[in-house]
Design a protein around this motif. Sequence first.
Motif, PDB file in Angstrom:
ATOM      1  N   ALA A 178       9.054   2.574  -1.492  1.00  0.00           N
ATOM      2  CA  ALA A 178       8.106   1.673  -2.151  1.00  0.00           C
ATOM      3  C   ALA A 178       8.618   1.250  -3.529  1.00  0.00           C
ATOM      4  N   SER A 179       9.183   2.194  -4.255  1.00  0.00           N
ATOM      5  CA  SER A 179       9.719   1.894  -5.581  1.00  0.00           C
ATOM      6  C   SER A 179      10.904   0.926  -5.476  1.00  0.00           C
ATOM      7  N   HIS A 180      11.817   1.210  -4.560  1.00  0.00           N
ATOM      8  CA  HIS A 180      12.991   0.350  -4.378  1.00  0.00           C
ATOM      9  C   HIS A 180      12.559  -1.042  -3.918  1.00  0.00           C
ATOM     10  N   GLY A 181      11.596  -1.089  -2.991  1.00  0.00           N
ATOM     11  CA  GLY A 181      11.089  -2.372  -2.503  1.00  0.00           C
ATOM     12  C   GLY A 181      10.430  -3.185  -3.603  1.00  0.00           C
ATOM     13  N   ALA A 182       9.677  -2.521  -4.464  1.00  0.00           N
ATOM     14  CA  ALA A 182       9.013  -3.219  -5.571  1.00  0.00           C
ATOM     15  C   ALA A 182      10.037  -3.801  -6.537  1.00  0.00           C
ATOM     16  N   LYS A 183      11.084  -3.040  -6.830  1.00  0.00           N
ATOM     17  CA  LYS A 183      12.128  -3.546  -7.736  1.00  0.00           C
ATOM     18  C   LYS A 183      12.844  -4.734  -7.121  1.00  0.00           C
ATOM     19  N   LEU A 184      13.164  -4.634  -5.832  1.00  0.00           N
ATOM     20  CA  LEU A 184      13.851  -5.723  -5.147  1.00  0.00           C
ATOM     21  C   LEU A 184      12.963  -6.963  -5.087  1.00  0.00           C
ATOM     22  N   SER A 185      11.692  -6.776  -4.816  1.00  0.00           N
ATOM     23  CA  SER A 185      10.747  -7.885  -4.775  1.00  0.00           C
ATOM     24  C   SER A 185      10.628  -8.556  -6.148  1.00  0.00           C
ATOM     25  N   THR A 186      10.587  -7.746  -7.194  1.00  0.00           N
ATOM     26  CA  THR A 186      10.525  -8.289  -8.556  1.00  0.00           C
ATOM     27  C   THR A 186      11.768  -9.114  -8.864  1.00  0.00           C
ATOM     28  N   GLU A 187      12.916  -8.594  -8.461  1.00  0.00           N
ATOM     29  CA  GLU A 187      14.181  -9.299  -8.715  1.00  0.00           C
ATOM     30  C   GLU A 187      14.210 -10.644  -7.979  1.00  0.00           C
ATOM     31  N   ILE A 188      13.867 -10.648  -6.702  1.00  0.00           N
ATOM     32  CA  ILE A 188      13.895 -11.886  -5.919  1.00  0.00           C
ATOM     33  C   ILE A 188      12.852 -12.876  -6.445  1.00  0.00           C
ATOM     34  N   SER A 189      11.691 -12.374  -6.823  1.00  0.00           N
ATOM     35  CA  SER A 189      10.652 -13.240  -7.395  1.00  0.00           C
ATOM     36  C   SER A 189      11.123 -13.858  -8.708  1.00  0.00           C
ATOM     37  N   PHE A 190      11.838 -13.067  -9.496  1.00  0.00           N
ATOM     38  CA  PHE A 190      12.377 -13.594 -10.749  1.00  0.00           C
ATOM     39  C   PHE A 190      13.352 -14.734 -10.472  1.00  0.00           C
ATOM     40  N   TYR A 191      14.272 -14.524  -9.519  1.00  0.00           N
ATOM     41  CA  TYR A 191      15.239 -15.572  -9.177  1.00  0.00           C
ATOM     42  C   TYR A 191      14.519 -16.843  -8.742  1.00  0.00           C
ATOM     43  N   HIS A 192      13.458 -16.679  -7.958  1.00  0.00           N
ATOM     44  CA  HIS A 192      12.705 -17.840  -7.484  1.00  0.00           C
ATOM     45  C   HIS A 192      12.060 -18.580  -8.656  1.00  0.00           C
ATOM     46  N   GLY A 193      11.368 -17.848  -9.501  1.00  0.00           N
ATOM     47  CA  GLY A 193      10.732 -18.470 -10.666  1.00  0.00           C
ATOM     48  C   GLY A 193      11.743 -19.116 -11.596  1.00  0.00           C
ATOM     49  N   PHE A 194      12.868 -18.456 -11.791  1.00  0.00           N
ATOM     50  CA  PHE A 194      13.951 -18.974 -12.615  1.00  0.00           C
ATOM     51  C   PHE A 194      14.435 -20.320 -12.065  1.00  0.00           C
ATOM     52  N   ALA A 195      14.706 -20.366 -10.762  1.00  0.00           N
ATOM     53  CA  ALA A 195      15.238 -21.577 -10.138  1.00  0.00           C
ATOM     54  C   ALA A 195      14.221 -22.716 -10.179  1.00  0.00           C
ATOM     55  N   GLU A 218      11.606  -8.553   5.945  1.00  0.00           N
ATOM     56  CA  GLU A 218      11.929  -7.550   6.964  1.00  0.00           C
ATOM     57  C   GLU A 218      12.760  -6.442   6.325  1.00  0.00           C
ATOM     58  N   PRO A 219      12.129  -5.434   5.739  1.00  0.00           N
ATOM     59  CA  PRO A 219      12.870  -4.405   5.006  1.00  0.00           C
ATOM     60  C   PRO A 219      13.826  -3.583   5.875  1.00  0.00           C
ATOM     61  N   GLN A 220      13.644  -3.584   7.198  1.00  0.00           N
ATOM     62  CA  GLN A 220      14.529  -2.834   8.081  1.00  0.00           C
ATOM     63  C   GLN A 220      15.783  -3.618   8.443  1.00  0.00           C
ATOM     64  N   SER A 221      15.869  -4.889   8.033  1.00  0.00           N
ATOM     65  CA  SER A 221      16.994  -5.739   8.397  1.00  0.00           C
ATOM     66  C   SER A 221      18.304  -5.201   7.813  1.00  0.00           C
ATOM     67  N   THR A 222      19.318  -5.138   8.662  1.00  0.00           N
ATOM     68  CA  THR A 222      20.643  -4.700   8.193  1.00  0.00           C
ATOM     69  C   THR A 222      21.295  -5.791   7.352  1.00  0.00           C
ATOM     70  N   GLN A 223      20.831  -7.001   7.469  1.00  0.00           N
ATOM     71  CA  GLN A 223      21.387  -8.132   6.733  1.00  0.00           C
ATOM     72  C   GLN A 223      20.837  -8.213   5.307  1.00  0.00           C
ATOM     73  N   LEU A 224      19.767  -7.486   5.024  1.00  0.00           N
ATOM     74  CA  LEU A 224      19.084  -7.606   3.731  1.00  0.00           C
ATOM     75  C   LEU A 224      20.010  -7.341   2.547  1.00  0.00           C
ATOM     76  N   GLN A 225      20.735  -6.238   2.556  1.00  0.00           N
ATOM     77  CA  GLN A 225      21.598  -5.906   1.413  1.00  0.00           C
ATOM     78  C   GLN A 225      22.698  -6.944   1.221  1.00  0.00           C
ATOM     79  N   ILE A 226      23.252  -7.436   2.319  1.00  0.00           N
ATOM     80  CA  ILE A 226      24.291  -8.470   2.241  1.00  0.00           C
ATOM     81  C   ILE A 226      23.712  -9.735   1.614  1.00  0.00           C
ATOM     82  N   ASP A 227      22.520 -10.127   2.065  1.00  0.00           N
ATOM     83  CA  ASP A 227      21.883 -11.326   1.531  1.00  0.00           C
ATOM     84  C   ASP A 227      21.505 -11.168   0.056  1.00  0.00           C
ATOM     85  N   VAL A 228      21.061  -9.990  -0.333  1.00  0.00           N
ATOM     86  CA  VAL A 228      20.707  -9.761  -1.739  1.00  0.00           C
ATOM     87  C   VAL A 228      21.966  -9.832  -2.606  1.00  0.00           C
ATOM     88  N   ASP A 229      23.069  -9.291  -2.120  1.00  0.00           N
ATOM     89  CA  ASP A 229      24.327  -9.391  -2.875  1.00  0.00           C
ATOM     90  C   ASP A 229      24.761 -10.846  -3.029  1.00  0.00           C
TER      91      ASP A 229
END
Length: 141
Positions: free
Chosen positions: A46-63, A99-110
């Motif tokens: 939950a903690s890791h997911g919240a941080k990742l969600s915050t990061e992606i939300s920031f990128y979206h708002g930034f863009a 989809e937090p179980q996706s194996t592609q998630l980490q690659i896409d975040v990078d």
Amino acid sequence: MSGGSGAEDMFDSIVMADERFRGEGYREGFERGSRRGLLDGQRHGASHGAKLSTEISFYHGFAVTWKCLLQHNTDVKSRKRLKALDALLGQIQDSPHAEPQSTQLQIDVDKLRAKFRQVCSMLNIPADFKDFVKTSEGTSF
């Protein structure tokens, strides 16, 4: 003979009790450890997911913000920046962050982080996420 048999039965019951208590203790400890491990795992996830969600939300708002700021500029540099911002928004939309179980998630975040750094470079602003987001205690992610 009957006296020896009684002593043996008592000895056997003591040994068996020791084995039984050891087995029960092991099972109880294993169950408690399993529950604790699951709870710790859920908390970490939950903690890791919240941080990742915050990061992606920031990128979206930034863009979106930069796109609004640049939308009326017609020079070549601004058009390139807008194209890069659209690419960043497209990557955010296409990533499997729902989809937090996706194996592609980490690659896409990078890839998303790399695109964010590219856009920041084009805009001549610092690209370190830590410079933009602070927690309530004042420490950065």
